[in-house]
Design a protein around this motif. Sequence first.
Motif, PDB file in Angstrom:
ATOM      1  N   GLU A  22       3.757 -10.492   5.890  1.00 31.59           N
ATOM      2  CA  GLU A  22       3.586 -10.286   7.326  1.00 31.59           C
ATOM      3  C   GLU A  22       3.808  -8.816   7.702  1.00 31.59           C
ATOM      4  N   GLY A  23       2.939  -8.283   8.537  1.00 33.64           N
ATOM      5  CA  GLY A  23       3.118  -6.920   9.038  1.00 33.64           C
ATOM      6  C   GLY A  23       2.634  -5.815   8.117  1.00 33.64           C
ATOM      7  N   THR A  24       2.131  -6.160   6.950  1.00 32.54           N
ATOM      8  CA  THR A  24       1.692  -5.124   6.013  1.00 32.54           C
ATOM      9  C   THR A  24       0.344  -4.551   6.437  1.00 32.54           C
ATOM     10  N   THR A  25       0.252  -3.228   6.513  1.00 33.25           N
ATOM     11  CA  THR A  25      -1.031  -2.575   6.768  1.00 33.25           C
ATOM     12  C   THR A  25      -1.366  -1.576   5.670  1.00 33.25           C
ATOM     13  N   SER A  26      -0.350  -1.152   4.909  1.00 36.17           N
ATOM     14  CA  SER A  26      -0.550  -0.084   3.938  1.00 36.17           C
ATOM     15  C   SER A  26       0.140  -0.405   2.615  1.00 36.17           C
ATOM     16  N   LEU A  27      -0.507  -0.021   1.534  1.00 33.31           N
ATOM     17  CA  LEU A  27       0.025  -0.238   0.192  1.00 33.31           C
ATOM     18  C   LEU A  27      -0.233   1.011  -0.640  1.00 33.31           C
ATOM     19  N   THR A  28       0.806   1.492  -1.318  1.00 33.07           N
ATOM     20  CA  THR A  28       0.657   2.608  -2.250  1.00 33.07           C
ATOM     21  C   THR A  28       1.091   2.128  -3.628  1.00 33.07           C
ATOM     22  N   ILE A  29       0.239   2.365  -4.625  1.00 32.21           N
ATOM     23  CA  ILE A  29       0.550   2.004  -6.004  1.00 32.21           C
ATOM     24  C   ILE A  29       0.553   3.282  -6.823  1.00 32.21           C
ATOM     25  N   SER A  30       1.705   3.607  -7.417  1.00 33.87           N
ATOM     26  CA  SER A  30       1.830   4.791  -8.278  1.00 33.87           C
ATOM     27  C   SER A  30       1.943   4.339  -9.722  1.00 33.87           C
ATOM     28  N   GLN A 137      -9.258   1.927 -15.801  1.00 27.47           N
ATOM     29  CA  GLN A 137      -9.780   0.716 -15.156  1.00 27.47           C
ATOM     30  C   GLN A 137      -9.239   0.572 -13.734  1.00 27.47           C
ATOM     31  N   ILE A 138      -7.969   0.883 -13.556  1.00 30.75           N
ATOM     32  CA  ILE A 138      -7.351   0.769 -12.232  1.00 30.75           C
ATOM     33  C   ILE A 138      -7.986   1.767 -11.270  1.00 30.75           C
ATOM     34  N   GLN A 139      -8.336   2.947 -11.770  1.00 21.08           N
ATOM     35  CA  GLN A 139      -9.001   3.949 -10.930  1.00 21.08           C
ATOM     36  C   GLN A 139     -10.382   3.474 -10.486  1.00 21.08           C
ATOM     37  N   LYS A 140     -10.945   2.495 -11.190  1.00 22.62           N
ATOM     38  CA  LYS A 140     -12.274   1.976 -10.849  1.00 22.62           C
ATOM     39  C   LYS A 140     -12.206   0.789  -9.884  1.00 22.62           C
ATOM     40  N   LEU A 141     -11.055   0.583  -9.258  1.00 21.36           N
ATOM     41  CA  LEU A 141     -10.924  -0.505  -8.297  1.00 21.36           C
ATOM     42  C   LEU A 141     -12.027  -0.373  -7.247  1.00 21.36           C
ATOM     43  N   PRO A 142     -12.871  -1.402  -7.098  1.00 14.41           N
ATOM     44  CA  PRO A 142     -13.983  -1.269  -6.153  1.00 14.41           C
ATOM     45  C   PRO A 142     -13.493  -1.187  -4.708  1.00 14.41           C
ATOM     46  N   ASN A 154      -5.135  -0.086   4.268  1.00 13.06           N
ATOM     47  CA  ASN A 154      -5.115   1.180   3.547  1.00 13.06           C
ATOM     48  C   ASN A 154      -4.459   0.980   2.182  1.00 13.06           C
ATOM     49  N   ILE A 155      -5.158   1.376   1.122  1.00 13.42           N
ATOM     50  CA  ILE A 155      -4.620   1.307  -0.236  1.00 13.42           C
ATOM     51  C   ILE A 155      -4.721   2.702  -0.850  1.00 13.42           C
ATOM     52  N   VAL A 156      -3.611   3.181  -1.392  1.00 17.01           N
ATOM     53  CA  VAL A 156      -3.612   4.456  -2.111  1.00 17.01           C
ATOM     54  C   VAL A 156      -3.144   4.168  -3.532  1.00 17.01           C
ATOM     55  N   SER A 167      -8.030   6.617  -2.653  1.00 18.92           N
ATOM     56  CA  SER A 167      -7.634   5.842  -1.475  1.00 18.92           C
ATOM     57  C   SER A 167      -8.822   5.090  -0.897  1.00 18.92           C
ATOM     58  N   ILE A 168      -8.520   3.924  -0.344  1.00 16.08           N
ATOM     59  CA  ILE A 168      -9.510   3.083   0.324  1.00 16.08           C
ATOM     60  C   ILE A 168      -8.939   2.763   1.698  1.00 16.08           C
TER      61      ILE A 168
END
Length: 185
Positions: A22-30, A137-142, A154-156, A167-168
């Motif tokens: 709930e409430g999530t709008t942004s995700l960053t994966i390092s 492969q992860i960098q190729k996330l469509p 927003n996904i980074v 970023s998408i």
Amino acid sequence: GSSFSFGAAVIKELIQNADDEEGTTSLTISISSEAIIATNDGKKFDEADVEGICAVKSSKRNRPDKIGWYGIGFKSVFVVTDKPQVHSGPFHFQIHRYGIPTWSEQIPECFNPDRGSVFVLPLKNYPEEQLRDWRKQIQKLPPETILFLRRVKNIVIRDEVDNQEYSIEKEVNGGLVKLRWSRNG
């Protein structure tokens, strides 16, 4: 090959878990050579969330607001890590196989005690070549991945090894959906 299915499955699971919160709008994966770290801005964990993520069976099955199932999907991270860590609100713990949690003293710098969750997946000892394949492969996330998410806009994805960022972003305006994606590095 199998390296794609493992690396991509874990990333997709982290994205799905963020979208279910709930409430999530942004995700960053390092992604580094030592760990995958996913940070979202959703609501903090409560005791039910802690029990759910540690449960051996699915905890979301009777929750119509949740698409994924912590009990099944989140367990897929054990392919890449032996002890995933969860940091959310007052909770800082690692999960051992079979869902046994233990308190964690290691709190990541990106942790915000007021909002969201941080999942740290210390990577198992895989050959460097396999880790490189996963990162590619992860960098190729469509970019279309974000279209079907209900909350995340927003996904980074940061590749700390190759110093690249992808970023998408999704903007919904009435019936129109705009996608923006960029790659730095």
